[in-house]
Design an enzyme around this catalytic site. Sequence first.
Site, PDB file in Angstrom:
ATOM      1  N   CYS A 182      40.559 -15.258 -10.990  1.00  0.00           N
ATOM      2  CA  CYS A 182      41.633 -14.357 -11.414  1.00  0.00           C
ATOM      3  C   CYS A 182      42.202 -13.590 -10.228  1.00  0.00           C
ATOM      4  CB  CYS A 182      41.115 -13.384 -12.457  1.00  0.00           C
ATOM      5  SG  CYS A 182      39.849 -12.252 -11.820  1.00  0.00           S
ATOM      6  N   CYS A 233      38.611 -10.710  -6.910  1.00  0.00           N
ATOM      7  CA  CYS A 233      37.799 -10.452  -5.714  1.00  0.00           C
ATOM      8  C   CYS A 233      38.699 -10.102  -4.534  1.00  0.00           C
ATOM      9  CB  CYS A 233      36.929 -11.666  -5.401  1.00  0.00           C
ATOM     10  SG  CYS A 233      35.811 -12.128  -6.739  1.00  0.00           S
ATOM     11  N   CYS A 242      32.033 -16.098  -9.915  1.00  0.00           N
ATOM     12  CA  CYS A 242      32.580 -17.436 -10.191  1.00  0.00           C
ATOM     13  C   CYS A 242      32.250 -18.396  -9.051  1.00  0.00           C
ATOM     14  CB  CYS A 242      34.092 -17.360 -10.398  1.00  0.00           C
ATOM     15  SG  CYS A 242      34.601 -16.305 -11.758  1.00  0.00           S
ATOM     16  N   CYS A 246      31.662  -9.066 -10.346  1.00  0.00           N
ATOM     17  CA  CYS A 246      32.938  -9.389 -11.002  1.00  0.00           C
ATOM     18  C   CYS A 246      33.783  -8.110 -11.111  1.00  0.00           C
ATOM     19  CB  CYS A 246      32.679  -9.994 -12.376  1.00  0.00           C
ATOM     20  SG  CYS A 246      34.144 -10.667 -13.211  1.00  0.00           S
ATOM     21  N   HIS A 263      18.247  -0.906 -12.959  1.00  0.00           N
ATOM     22  CA  HIS A 263      17.507  -0.048 -13.878  1.00  0.00           C
ATOM     23  C   HIS A 263      16.680   0.994 -13.120  1.00  0.00           C
ATOM     24  CE1 HIS A 263      15.216   1.131 -17.405  1.00  0.00           C
ATOM     25  NE2 HIS A 263      14.088   0.750 -16.840  1.00  0.00           N
ATOM     26  N   CYS A 276      18.889   3.862 -11.963  1.00  0.00           N
ATOM     27  CA  CYS A 276      19.807   4.379 -12.977  1.00  0.00           C
ATOM     28  C   CYS A 276      19.658   5.896 -13.162  1.00  0.00           C
ATOM     29  CB  CYS A 276      19.551   3.670 -14.304  1.00  0.00           C
ATOM     30  SG  CYS A 276      20.699   4.179 -15.604  1.00  0.00           S
ATOM     31  N   CYS A 323      20.299   6.974 -22.671  1.00  0.00           N
ATOM     32  CA  CYS A 323      20.251   5.652 -22.040  1.00  0.00           C
ATOM     33  C   CYS A 323      20.996   4.633 -22.897  1.00  0.00           C
ATOM     34  CB  CYS A 323      18.791   5.239 -21.872  1.00  0.00           C
ATOM     35  SG  CYS A 323      18.565   3.515 -21.403  1.00  0.00           S
ATOM     36  N   CYS A 336      23.096  -2.606 -22.329  1.00  0.00           N
ATOM     37  CA  CYS A 336      23.132  -2.450 -20.874  1.00  0.00           C
ATOM     38  C   CYS A 336      22.231  -3.490 -20.201  1.00  0.00           C
ATOM     39  CB  CYS A 336      22.695  -1.041 -20.487  1.00  0.00           C
ATOM     40  SG  CYS A 336      22.773  -0.733 -18.700  1.00  0.00           S
ATOM     41  N   CYS A 339      25.013  -0.792  -6.988  1.00  0.00           N
ATOM     42  CA  CYS A 339      26.191  -0.073  -7.506  1.00  0.00           C
ATOM     43  C   CYS A 339      25.952   1.427  -7.614  1.00  0.00           C
ATOM     44  CB  CYS A 339      26.578  -0.620  -8.868  1.00  0.00           C
ATOM     45  SG  CYS A 339      26.863  -2.399  -8.913  1.00  0.00           S
ATOM     46  N   CYS A 374      30.079   1.775 -13.385  1.00  0.00           N
ATOM     47  CA  CYS A 374      30.100   1.517 -14.834  1.00  0.00           C
ATOM     48  C   CYS A 374      29.202   2.467 -15.622  1.00  0.00           C
ATOM     49  CB  CYS A 374      29.694   0.064 -15.105  1.00  0.00           C
ATOM     50  SG  CYS A 374      30.749  -1.147 -14.275  1.00  0.00           S
ATOM     51  N   CYS A 395      26.106  -1.505 -18.248  1.00  0.00           N
ATOM     52  CA  CYS A 395      26.221  -2.551 -17.225  1.00  0.00           C
ATOM     53  C   CYS A 395      26.299  -3.901 -17.930  1.00  0.00           C
ATOM     54  CB  CYS A 395      24.998  -2.495 -16.300  1.00  0.00           C
ATOM     55  SG  CYS A 395      24.812  -3.938 -15.230  1.00  0.00           S
ATOM     56  N   CYS A 447      27.243  -8.268 -14.235  1.00  0.00           N
ATOM     57  CA  CYS A 447      28.191  -9.220 -13.626  1.00  0.00           C
ATOM     58  C   CYS A 447      27.674  -9.842 -12.339  1.00  0.00           C
ATOM     59  CB  CYS A 447      29.541  -8.551 -13.407  1.00  0.00           C
ATOM     60  SG  CYS A 447      29.562  -7.291 -12.099  1.00  0.00           S
TER      61      CYS A 447
END
Length: 304
Positions: free
Chosen positions: A51, A54, A146, A184, A221, A224, A244, A250, A259, A271, A278, A281
């Site tokens: 798409c 990226c 991908c 992603c 996790h 988190c 949570c 998640c 992340c 996210c 989450c 991805c």
Amino acid sequence: MAMDRRTFLKDAGLLLAGLGLGPALRPQFAQALEELAAGRAPVLWLQGQSCSGCSVSLLNSERPGPAELLTRYLSLYFHQTLSAATGDAAREALERAIEAGGYLLVTEGSVPLAVPEACLVGHEPYGRLLERAARRAKAVLSVGTCACFGGIPAAPPNRTGAAPTAQALAKAGITVPLVHLPGCPPHPAWMVGNVVHLLRVGMPALDEHLRPVRTYGQLLHDQCPHFAEYGRQEFATALGGPGCQFKLGCQGVITHADCSHRGWNGGVNWCVRARAPCVGCARPDFARDPAYAFYRLNEGGVPA
């Protein structure tokens, strides 16, 4: 734009901080940036079934920013989305790049092995172009889930036979150093930082899925901000609610990425902090299992 050694060292320091690497590598990173700026480290970027998300994420780079990245550092031989040239001129630039060889090949998107004509560059199937380009590359960097694992184009029933870059190269008998940066999309710092790392420092330490351990070595996790609530079994019962988000589907319990440390959009958010589960991805199986549910809203005990 003329740049001095001080500028390269400054940008190298920012990149290292973004990657979580120590200052000992600063001279090597500065030299890699200088090579990029001088056009001595060309990058060839090919897009298959994707798409272009990226590539858009790459333009969200901050250190260096998108203008610096495109005008100072990246010696982009060719890029379907970013190249100014079109038509025959673009195609000729691509052929000159492949003929010269010795570039870092970045691949974005999956390869339609069952229906090669499903993705054409010019009039050439993407899979065939990928093979020609990979044979002349120093290394291949697959960006996005991908390109790394098939991702959404490979989701069942996968009519085009969408496959990751590695599978297409293996089918063609091509062996070349390969690094995966799933996501992603992947974070821009993951892409820029690992391009520089490959050019100057060499191959980073990789896990069994060819992902850099430094970026993908930790379970989300465990990092988190709601880990304590998970331990106390204080679960959210609705999107955006407190607690949570495990019972909302998640995927942080089985997803590896950094992340939570890095944040997106300039470190503003990510996210889970935005109260969204989450979706995993960066996982190899992202979107590949027909029984996979992004959000298990009907899990027992939690109202839908």
